[in-house]
Structures are given as C-alpha cells and as structure tokens.
Design an enzyme around this catalytic site. Structure first.
Site, PDB file in Angstrom:
ATOM      1  N   ASP B  47      -6.627  -4.568  -2.367  1.00 38.52           N
ATOM      2  CA  ASP B  47      -6.852  -3.748  -3.432  1.00 38.52           C
ATOM      3  C   ASP B  47      -6.356  -4.339  -4.655  1.00 38.52           C
ATOM      4  O   ASP B  47      -6.426  -3.836  -5.800  1.00 38.52           O
ATOM      5  CB  ASP B  47      -6.400  -2.331  -3.467  1.00 38.52           C
ATOM      6  CG  ASP B  47      -7.068  -1.557  -2.192  1.00 38.52           C
ATOM      7  OD1 ASP B  47      -8.053  -1.902  -2.050  1.00 38.52           O
ATOM      8  OD2 ASP B  47      -6.419  -0.805  -1.730  1.00 38.52           O
ATOM      9  N   HIS B 127      -1.210  -0.798   4.933  1.00 45.62           N
ATOM     10  CA  HIS B 127      -1.650  -0.792   6.396  1.00 45.62           C
ATOM     11  C   HIS B 127      -0.957   0.453   7.051  1.00 45.62           C
ATOM     12  O   HIS B 127      -0.146   1.015   6.689  1.00 45.62           O
ATOM     13  CB  HIS B 127      -1.606  -2.102   7.175  1.00 45.62           C
ATOM     14  CG  HIS B 127      -2.174  -3.083   6.579  1.00 45.62           C
ATOM     15  ND1 HIS B 127      -3.548  -3.529   6.536  1.00 45.62           N
ATOM     16  CD2 HIS B 127      -1.722  -4.370   6.081  1.00 45.62           C
ATOM     17  CE1 HIS B 127      -3.774  -4.525   5.880  1.00 45.62           C
ATOM     18  NE2 HIS B 127      -2.668  -5.107   5.428  1.00 45.62           N
ATOM     19  N   ASP B 181     -13.792  -5.629 -13.415  1.00 44.93           N
ATOM     20  CA  ASP B 181     -14.498  -7.093 -13.601  1.00 44.93           C
ATOM     21  C   ASP B 181     -15.543  -7.106 -12.525  1.00 44.93           C
ATOM     22  O   ASP B 181     -16.262  -8.016 -13.044  1.00 44.93           O
ATOM     23  CB  ASP B 181     -13.399  -8.007 -13.872  1.00 44.93           C
ATOM     24  CG  ASP B 181     -12.578  -7.990 -12.596  1.00 44.93           C
ATOM     25  OD1 ASP B 181     -11.982  -7.093 -11.969  1.00 44.93           O
ATOM     26  OD2 ASP B 181     -12.227  -9.344 -12.285  1.00 44.93           O
ATOM     27  N   GLY B 483      16.498   7.397  45.768  1.00 45.17           N
ATOM     28  CA  GLY B 483      16.898   6.557  46.909  1.00 45.17           C
ATOM     29  C   GLY B 483      18.302   6.127  46.705  1.00 45.17           C
ATOM     30  O   GLY B 483      18.873   5.408  47.755  1.00 45.17           O
ATOM     31  N   LYS B 486      21.957  10.225  45.866  1.00 46.42           N
ATOM     32  CA  LYS B 486      22.520  11.407  45.187  1.00 46.42           C
ATOM     33  C   LYS B 486      22.550  12.828  46.000  1.00 46.42           C
ATOM     34  O   LYS B 486      23.726  13.346  46.282  1.00 46.42           O
ATOM     35  CB  LYS B 486      21.615  11.859  44.013  1.00 46.42           C
ATOM     36  CG  LYS B 486      21.612  10.533  43.139  1.00 46.42           C
ATOM     37  CD  LYS B 486      20.562  11.032  41.611  1.00 46.42           C
ATOM     38  CE  LYS B 486      19.122  11.292  42.221  1.00 46.42           C
ATOM     39  NZ  LYS B 486      18.439  10.008  42.762  1.00 46.42           N
ATOM     40  N   SER B 554      17.566  11.926  36.538  1.00 46.99           N
ATOM     41  CA  SER B 554      17.906  12.107  34.844  1.00 46.99           C
ATOM     42  C   SER B 554      18.022  10.744  34.429  1.00 46.99           C
ATOM     43  O   SER B 554      19.120  10.489  33.927  1.00 46.99           O
ATOM     44  CB  SER B 554      19.035  13.049  35.017  1.00 46.99           C
ATOM     45  OG  SER B 554      20.136  12.828  35.967  1.00 46.99           O
TER      46      SER B 554
END
Lengths: 304, 645
Positions: B47, B127, B181, B483, B486, B554
């Site tokens: 532009d 953009h 122009d 696995g 925990k 988590s």
C-alpha cells in the site's frame, strides 16, 4: 517560565514518560545501575533521575565504562558531577584490554570498541550483578535503535535478539527476568536531539564544555577533525596539530570523534547551529560506519 | 541551506549575531508551547506505507545530507522503485533482516515536527501474522492513518486494521487513499472507496473518520495540496494531523493515579510516586486508596523545584497524604467522590501474542496499572475472526488471535473499562515460566458473580477438623510420565500411612477421569482444566483434615504451580517420580506407549505432548535406580522431617 498545567507541552510529556520508566525500574528490579557516558543525553537522563526520586537521591549507582581514550574534559566533568551530587560512581576499565595494549589506532575502531566498551560493559554488569541498566540511547539516533523496546531484554550472555522482543504496550513495562538475565532500559527512547538541547536549555542542565566552541588543537584526517587531546595520539608524517575553533556534537573516544568548526559558545548558539545543520549527529562517530548495519550487530553482541 | 526541523521560517542563516540569538530564543519559547501527537500508520508494504512516512520526512525537510546520501546508496542496492529514483520506504525499514526481505516486521518509531506540532509515528507491519505488533503500536497512539491502494479499495486487511484500531481505542482515524496517480487522479474512484469505508467504520463505532486522496510516491496531498486533484477541498494529510485533538477529556475526568513506588528517604517522609492518568488534584482534596477503600487527604505535591499547586493528567508526580494510611505499589489513589470500580472478575477482549496458545484455566500474571496479580481465563466466550469480524467458538487462542473472555484474578483491583481509561482498563498477561509478555487485554466490564457469592465463614474450620483427626493435612502431589510408577508408589505410601493410623484419600488420574473429569479429553486446554479440578478437590479434602495423595501426570509446570498456590506454605509437596521415558516405555503396563507410537493416541505425554519436569520439587524420586518400596520410604521420610507425621 511557568509550565502550563492545562495541556502538557511535548517536553513535559516526554519528561513524565522518562520519570515513569525510571520509577518502574526501581520498583521492579533488585539492583539497577545507570550507564553514565558523560554526554548530553546522560546529563539529561541523570537530571530526570534526580527529579524522579526527589527528595531521595537516585537509588542506584552510576557506571562509566572508561575506554581510557575519553576526552580529559569528560573525565573531569564526570568526577565533578558525581562529587557534587554525592552519587556513587563506578568506573569500569577492561584491564585485560589495557594489558593487551588495545587502542583505537593500532587495533582499529571496531576492535577497540568491542574490547574496551562492549566487553568492559559486560564485565561490569557481571561483576556487580546488575539486573537492569539505564542507557541514554534515543530512537532517532539510528535505524536499529528505532525498533528497540524501552525495556530491552538481554539473555544471560547479554545478547539482544531483535526478532524476539517482548511486546510493549501502553506504559506497562514487563521487567520479569530469569537468573542472570537482564534488561537494558532506555528512558530517553522518544526524545530527539533537538528535544535534548531544548530541555538542557529549559532546565539549565550542566553539560561538558566540549559541546561549546573554543580554539582546540586538531588534525584533519579523512575529512574528520580529530582533537589531539594528549600525547598518545600518533601523528602521521606531515600532520601538525593546529588551533581551530571547534566543538563536538557528540562525545566518545577522542580519536574516534570528529569535531565541527564552529563559533557557537552558548547554548542558544548551539541550538541555532543545529537547526541549520545539514548532517545528523552520529555522522561524527566513526564506529557507526565501520561495517554494514553495524549498530544492529554491535547491539546484538551486548553494546548499549 | 535547508533547515532540518520543520519549516523554520524564523531561523535565517544570514541573520547577524545579536538578532540571531533573539531568533533562537523566540523559537525556543514557541517550541516549548508545542504539544505532541502520537500516531500509527497501518497498511501493508504494497500500500506504500513506508513510502508515505518516508515522504512525510522527506517533504518536511527532515532529512540530513548524510541520511540522504545513505538513502541514495541504499536505493541502488535494495530499492524497488527503479534506477535513479529514491526509494523513500528505505528510510523507515530499519532492521537489516527487514531490508533483505523487503518487509516490515516490527514497530519502528519515527520523529518529526512542523511549526505547529511534534509527531511520533509508530510504523507497524500490515500482514495478519503481525497483528500483535500493530496492537503494540496502537496502544500508545492518539490517531491512526490507514492506507489503502486506490486500485484495490477496501480490502480484508483494511477491515482487519480498522478492527484493531477500534479495539485498541483509537478514535481519530484517517483513511489515506494512496496511489491516486495510478488511477488517473479519479474523483469517482476516491469517493466510492471513501463511502464504502465510512459505512464500514461506523459499524465499528469509529465515528471520526477523515478520507484523503494521496500519492505518497509523488507527494500529492501528503504535505502539499495536489494540483492533480483540484476536486478535493479537504486538508492535506499533514495539515490534518497538525490539527486533530490530542487525547481530549482525560484532564476533565475524576482524579486517578496508580502508585508505582513509595519514596521513603527517611522516617519523616512517605511520598507516593506515580503518573496521573486522569483528572487533577490539589492539596486538601479527599482521596480514596483502592482497592482497600481507605480515605485520606492530599497533603503535598512534591516537586524537584518546590511543591506544585496541582497534579494534572499526564504528569509524573510524588504525593504525600495528611493521614498515616497503608499505601503500596499497585494501589490506585482516586478522587474520593468519584472512585473507579473494584472487582476480581472481568469480561475483556484479549489479543494473544505468543506462539504457545492461551489456555483457559492456566494461571498467568496480569499487569493492570502498577499491580501484578495471578489471573486465569475462566471462560473463552468466542474468538473474533479479525478479517470478517465473525465470532467463532474456541477452546484456546493462538498467536495473533483476538478473543472475548471472562477473567478471574487472585485479589480485587481498582479498574475502569478500557473505553473510559487506557491506564486502568488495559492490561498485559505474562507467562509465569518464560516471563514473556504473551498477551494484552482490554477490560469491557466487571462480572458481579463473585460479589454475590459470599464465602460462608464456618464455625468448625480446618484446624478443628485436623485436630479431631489428630494429624496435619497436606497434599502429596506425584507427577511424572505415564508408567513412571506414580500410582504404585502412592499406593505403598498410603498403605504405610494407613498403618500409622492416618486418614488419607487417593486421587488417581485414571480413576478421576472415569468420574468427575469424564467430560475432559487430552488437549492442552482439557489437561489444564483436569488439573484445576483435581487441585480444587484436593483443597477441599485438606480442609476436611485429610492427607491427600494425588497421582497425576500433570505435565505442565504452570498448572502444578497453580495447584501449589491453593495451599498454605508447607502443605503442598511436589514429588517428581523421575523415570526416564525409555524405561516407562519398556514397562508399558497399559500398552499405551505402543498405541501412541502407532499414532493411535494423539497428545500422549512424552510422545505427542511435552512433559515439563519440575525445577525444584520438594522430593525427586529416582525411578530408574530404586524399587517402589524404597521410593515410598523416601516419601515417608520427608513427611517426618517436615513435621507432617
């Protein structure tokens, strides 16, 4: 004159913004420092700090990175100001560079600036563990500075990444950092050279006498007037220092700073001369031109 | 010789010495009276945006000889305007990378002045992927100049830019119809574009729109009136910018100042430093300290050159109060008879600025005024398609997305709707792990829900319940890969606690997902919500006096951090079951890794979704070295050492 309180003039708006930035740094950081380069921008920055924290003194020390090639008048002015204001002044010299005999003549401006300025600055920041450092750079000085944030994030190795800057919105400055990371802060970002001089005039701020014209010993090299400030400067065959009326628009290492011929002995005369000038202020600096996009590269490496 | 700072009619190089000084003094006095307009330019490289700014600087004679020389050199090297012509865009495209790519990727600030006003231009990229940069530039602008190409008219990107301008609260807008122009200076073309645009802008609430036909390339109607377009009677672009009002109204509004820093040089002085965001105040005025609501009287406005009679919008000041009241950074000092609202839940629009998506439920830090508080998006109402302005349902916000949402913060703050105050209505969000600024937001209004749900103060409280059980309630939070062991370790720990006569409860990822969290999947958004619910349930159980064992993968630090913050110091023990992925995968008790590797389980932690190991857990269990019994013993041991057993 009495400032108008109905509508802030542009200088008062800039002043308020700078003070706001400085207070943010003091509120958000543990151990800030102010880079004091002795020039007019530093003088204005220091004056703003006095205002921002009055009636307290600025709660941080001044740091001068001394390349050992500064004009003697600069060093005298620096020591006088620190003493008069009762502020702590840290002078950092890269001793290793000094031992290696790095100087602007034999090493060239790029190496000299890297070793004695950039490296020395990084040494000082590491040594004192400063987490924020104020600098007096302005966005109108140079293209890469026009895009730098006011709070400019640096990695633990002091690098600036222009493509990965934190968005900076409104006047909300994000000063959160991780271990060994730091922030460079530019409270004068939105000031122009003319604003600086107008403010110096308005507020009666002391500046180094080198900005005012008087007869000084100079030699002409590649079209630049270099002042022979001491006897360390090697003269080329046929060069004889001659006394000419000169002054400096910008101050750095004397062998790298070109003077301009001038009769401007007062502040209004300086401002008049600047209004009629046809070259920008950093043109007198040799270091900006020593490689393409050179300031951007220096900044990425940790230069201010 | 051309003057460099605007049209300096009163500085004449030929003036003699004594008059010259008078000239400068007069000039400086006038300069000191000038005000400052900050504006943003929007539009894409195509532009001619950079060319337009270059044109403003060039025509206002703001370029120095060395800058011109450098421009001539660069025009040959990088220019796109053809041989022999100056490419004015190169004046503004700053970074080396940008020059190589021929695009503008960041906000650049330019400075110029005329006889009437000083200007700061924020040049922002056009953009879609640079929406965040445009929002950044717009946040401090008083006005916006929007460019369109006369050959193309109002495009999708024009609408997008207009939306962001309206979102960021800029009310003065100029539509510069460029490249006139190239359309033969045609009046009908201009008017068609202007009419279409005005209709659209009204829709967005942009009422003050001025349309100007220009050619940045030739300079027509930029700084000088166009001879090619005698049919246009309005102002030139620069002429218009010289006359638009700067941020009107703020000075007449009620007094507001966010406290930045408390100045205490000695026992006798307590000054409250900040920038006045609206209104004015004088010594003797009654003020309220928010969010607390204490009242006080303004005693002094302390200045470097003596006390000031009044503190006004825009000034950075230091205030003292007549009474001893508690005031700290983050508080707002406001006119006592016209206070801002105080709330802990808001409706707001957010512009997301990070690669990592915004996840509802995740805890971020919010900066609002000078306060910093943990904040969560409690509900993402919709995403705004910034090209069509349509609303769409969304689970998260990606980089450059705009969303409407509800937020909840950890403690109430004074605020104002963004439309009334940028200073007390605009906020940023900060990622708690990376410290990056990840988003910005504009508060629309406060939500009253929390205000109407008062917490019940119970007579039988947590210490009473804990005492009845004879134990110290706490949470053992086991985190680690699927696995890693925990649940096995937690089970052994619970058996031992049970043997010791302790009252316990186990929350296991798999079990909870069959019940309470049955509605949640494994996307990042759902994982965040999954953990939030479990953390809240654990909290209720500690309130009941129980020792709670939580075994959840988590995977994200942010959520574990959020969970930790729900509990008192020392009550939350993060236990990292550190078993390498290879070992977990070799065990593969549930056959999940095999399925994940086969692409049957997307977003499986460790394979398709990251696991962020804790940086400083209370306890790290080496699952590769020790067997489950030894690991459980280490948990019991740390509980003893911390006085929990």
């Amino acid at each position: 004159m009495t400032p108008s309180f109905d509508r802030l003039t542009h200088l008062r708006r800039l002043e308020a913004e700078s003070i706001h930035i400085m207070r943010e740094v003091v509120a958000q950081f543990r151990n800030p420092v102010m880079l004091y380069s002795i020039g007019k921008d530093s003088s204005v920055m220091l004056h703003l700090a006095l205002k921002a924290f009055h009636p307290a003194k600025p709660p941080f020390p001044l740091l001068h990175v001394d390349t050992t090639w500064k004009f003697r008048e600069m060093i005298g002015f620096r020591d006088m100001i620190a003493k008069e204001l009762g502020l702590e002044l840290i002078v950092q010299i890269n001793q290793e560079g000094l031992r290696q005999g790095i100087n602007p003549f034999s090493a060239g401006s790029a190496v000299h600036t890297d070793v004695m300025k950039t490296q020395a600055l990084r040494q000082a920041l590491d040594k004192y563990r400063f987490d924020a450092a104020f600098g007096g750079a302005r966005r109108d000085e140079e293209k890469s500075r026009a895009k730098e944030r006011i709070f400019s994030f640096r990695t633990s190795t002091h690098r600036w990444d222009p493509k990965n800057q934190r968005p900076e919105l409104w006047n909300l400055y994000n000063g959160r950092i991780g271990k060994d990371e730091s922030i460079r802060v530019f409270p004068l970002s939105n000031w122009t050279e003319l604003d600086i001089w107008q403010y110096v005039h308005l507020e009666n701020i002391p500046v180094v006498p080198l900005y005012f014209a008087k007869p000084r010993p100079v030699v002409e090299r590649d079209g630049t007037l270099i002042m022979v400030d001491d006897d360390r400067m090697p003269l080329k065959p046929g060069e004889t220092p001659e006394m000419r009326w000169v002054r400096f628009r910008t101050l750095g290492c004397y062998p790298l700073t070109g003077g301009v011929e001038s009769r401007a002995e007062t502040l209004p005369e300086i401002i008049r001369e600047m209004l009629l000038a046809t070259t920008s202020e950093r043109q007198g600096r040799v270091i900006d031109h020593d490689q393409a996009a050179s300031m951007e590269i220096k900044k990425q490496e940790g230069y201010f | 010789m051309a003057p460099r700072y605007g049209i300096l009619s009163d500085i004449n190089p030929a003036t003699g010495d004594s008059d010259a000084l008078a000239e400068v003094e007069a000039y400086l006095r006038r300069q000191e009276e000038m005000d400052l307009l900050r504006f943003i330019t929007c539009g894409s490289v195509d532009d001619g945006k950079s060319t337009l700014i270059g044109r403003l600087l060039y025509d206002a004679k703001l370029l120095f000889e060395d800058q011109l020389a450098s421009l001539e050199k660069d025009s040959g090297k990088y220019g796109t305007t053809g041989a022999g012509q100056l490419d004015l865009a190169l004046l503004v495209d700053g970074l080396a990378a940008e020059r190589e790519q021929g695009i503008t990727i960041d906000v650049a600030y330019r400075f110029f002045a005329t006889d009437r006003r000083k200007f700061i231009v924020a040049d922002t990229p056009g953009h879609e992927q640079y929406t965040r940069n445009m929002a950044t530039g717009a946040s401090t602008a008083d006005a916006a100049v929007l460019l369109v190409d006369a050959r193309k008219g109002v495009l999708t990107q024009t609408r997008r830019h207009s939306y962001i301008v309206s979102l960021m609260g800029i009310r003065t807008l100029v539509l510069a119809v460029n490249k006139m122009d190239l359309v033969g200076w045609d009046r009908a073309t201009f008017e068609r574009i202007a009419d279409e645009y005005r209709a659209f802008a009204e829709h967005l609430g942009l009422v003050s729109v001025t349309c100007i036909p220009v050619s940045a390339l030739t300079g027509d109607n930029v700084t000088r009136r166009s001879e090619n377009m005698p049919w246009y009677a309005g102002p030139t672009l620069l002429g218009h910018l010289e006359s638009v009002p700067v941020d009107p109204g703020a000075a007449d509004a009620p007094f507001r100042m966010a406290v930045q820093w408390v100045n205490r040089p000695n026992q006798d002085f307590r000054g409250f430093c900040g920038t006045v965001s609206a209104g004015s105040a004088r010594p003797g005025d009654r003020v309220a300290i928010l969010p607390g609501g204490h009242l006080a009287t303004l005693a002094r406005i302390v200045g470097f050159d003596g006390d000031l009679p009044v503190a006004t919008a825009g000034q950075a000041v230091t205030l003292t109060l007549a009474e001893e009241v508690d005031v700290s950074r983050g508080d707002v000092i406001a006119a006592a008879d016209a206070r801002p609202e105080v709330a802990d839940q808001f409706a707001a629009h957010i512009v997301w600025m990070a690669e990592q998506p915004l996840l509802p439920g995740r805890s971020y830090l919010m900066r609002l005024g000078t306060a910093t508080v943990p904040a969560r998006v409690t509900e993402l109402k919709h995403r705004v398609n910034i090209n069509t302005l349509e609303h769409a349902a969304a689970k998260h916000l990606d980089l450059n997305d705009v969303g409407a949402c509800n937020l909840s913060i950890d403690r109430p703050l004074a605020f104002e709707p963004y439309a009334a105050s940028r200073a007390l209505g605009g906020f940023i969000l900060i990622d708690r792990q990376t410290n990056a600024t990840v988003g910005c937001g504009m508060i629309d209004f406060a939500l009253r829900r929390a205000a109407n749900i008062h917490r019940q103060a119970m007579k039988v409280d947590k210490p009473a319940r804990a005492a009845a059980l004879g134990q110290s309630p706490c949470v053992l939070w086991f985190t680690g890969l699927s696995g890693s062991g925990k649940s096995t370790v937690a089970d052994l720990v619970e058996q031992e606690l049970h043997r010791l006569g302790r009252h316990t409860m186990s929350l296991d990822g798999d079990n909870v997902r069959h019940g309470l969290n049955r509605d949640l999947g494994f996307t990042d958004e759902d994982r965040v919500e999954n953990i939030r619910r479990v953390a809240e349930v654990s909290k209720l159980m500690t309130e009941a006096g129980l020792i709670v064992l939580v075994s959840f993968i988590s995977p994200f630090r942010s959520e574990r951090e959020m969970a930790r913050e729900l509990f008192a110091d020392g009550e939350f023990l993060e236990i990292f079951v550190d078993t390498p992925l290879e070992i977990c995968e070799r065990r593969d008790a549930k056959g999940l890794y095999r399925k994940a590797r086969a692409g049957l389980i997307p977003n499986f932690t460790g394979i398709g979704s990251p696991y962020e190991p804790p940086e400083s857990p209370e306890l790290r269990l080496d699952g590769a070295r020790d067997d489950p019994e030894a690991l459980a013993a280490q948990v019991i041991d740390i509980m003893r050492r911390r006085g929990l057993l």
